[in-house]
Design a protein around this motif. Structure first.
Motif, PDB file in Angstrom:
ATOM      1  N   VAL A 268      79.474   3.407 -39.526  1.00 40.57           N
ATOM      2  CA  VAL A 268      78.498   4.335 -39.301  1.00 40.57           C
ATOM      3  C   VAL A 268      78.259   4.752 -37.922  1.00 40.57           C
ATOM      4  N   LEU A 269      77.852   3.813 -37.268  1.00 40.75           N
ATOM      5  CA  LEU A 269      77.544   4.088 -35.809  1.00 40.75           C
ATOM      6  C   LEU A 269      78.993   4.450 -35.228  1.00 40.75           C
TER       7      LEU A 269
ATOM      8  N   ARG B  76      72.800   1.536 -31.055  1.00 41.55           N
ATOM      9  CA  ARG B  76      72.274   2.147 -32.427  1.00 41.55           C
ATOM     10  C   ARG B  76      70.661   2.256 -32.191  1.00 41.55           C
TER      11      ARG B  76
ATOM     12  N   LYS C  91      81.756   5.973 -36.223  1.00 39.55           N
ATOM     13  CA  LYS C  91      82.078   7.374 -36.391  1.00 39.55           C
ATOM     14  C   LYS C  91      81.276   8.431 -35.791  1.00 39.55           C
ATOM     15  N   ARG C  92      79.897   8.215 -35.760  1.00 41.21           N
ATOM     16  CA  ARG C  92      78.836   8.925 -35.328  1.00 41.21           C
ATOM     17  C   ARG C  92      79.178   8.965 -33.673  1.00 41.21           C
ATOM     18  N   LEU C  93      79.659   7.862 -33.007  1.00 43.55           N
ATOM     19  CA  LEU C  93      79.999   7.971 -31.478  1.00 43.55           C
ATOM     20  C   LEU C  93      81.301   8.693 -31.450  1.00 43.55           C
ATOM     21  N   ARG C  94      82.219   8.594 -32.213  1.00 47.84           N
ATOM     22  CA  ARG C  94      83.380   9.076 -32.075  1.00 47.84           C
ATOM     23  C   ARG C  94      83.219  10.574 -32.176  1.00 47.84           C
ATOM     24  N   ARG C  95      82.408  11.138 -33.197  1.00 44.96           N
ATOM     25  CA  ARG C  95      82.244  12.541 -33.426  1.00 44.96           C
ATOM     26  C   ARG C  95      81.908  13.028 -31.845  1.00 44.96           C
ATOM     27  N   ILE C  96      80.823  12.407 -31.418  1.00 48.32           N
ATOM     28  CA  ILE C  96      80.145  13.040 -30.140  1.00 48.32           C
ATOM     29  C   ILE C  96      81.115  13.021 -29.063  1.00 48.32           C
TER      30      ILE C  96
END
Length: 96
Positions: A73-74, A30, A76-81
Motif C-alpha cells: 500500500v505504501l 508511513r 503504491k502510494r509513493l509510486r503514484r506520487i
C-alpha cells in the motif's frame, strides 16, 4: 534450525531483501507527519543522513520487489506520487 525457520519466514513475507534501515525508512515514510516540524530535520535526526541520501534510498526502494512485498500500500502510494511529479515535469517541459 531456528535460523532456517526465520529465513523461511522472512522470504515468505518478502522482507528477506530489506535491511533493518530499509524497513525503518519505510516505517518513517508511513508515519513521518506525526513528527511535527520539517521532514528534512526529522530525517537527519532519526537516520543521521542527509535528506538527499534518504530520498535516493527511498527512490531505490520504490522499485525494489522486497519493499513492495513488505508494504504494498505504501509503495503504491509513493509510486503514484512519484509518477505524478514526473508527468508534471514532462508537461512543464513540453509547455515551454
Amino acid at each position: 534450525m531456528a535460523e532456517e525457520r526465520k529465513d523461511s519466514a522472512e522470504s515468505q513475507d518478502g522482507t528477506a531483501g530489506l535491511s533493518d534501515r530499509d524497513r525503518e525508512i519505510l516505517e518513517f515514510e508511513r508515519t513521518w507527519f506525526t513528527y511535527g516540524g520539517a521532514k528534512d530535520h526529522a530525517i537527519r535526526e532519526r537516520f543521521d543522513m542527509s535528506a538527499g541520501a534518504y530520498f535516493q534510498r527511498l527512490a531505490a526502494l520504490l522499485d525494489d520487489p522486497a519493499a513492495y512485498a513488505h508494504d504494498p500500500v505504501l509503495i503504491k502510494r509513493l509510486r503514484r506520487i512519484r509518477d505524478g511529479r514526473q508527468r508534471n515535469r514532462s508537461h512543464a517541459r513540453v509547455a515551454r
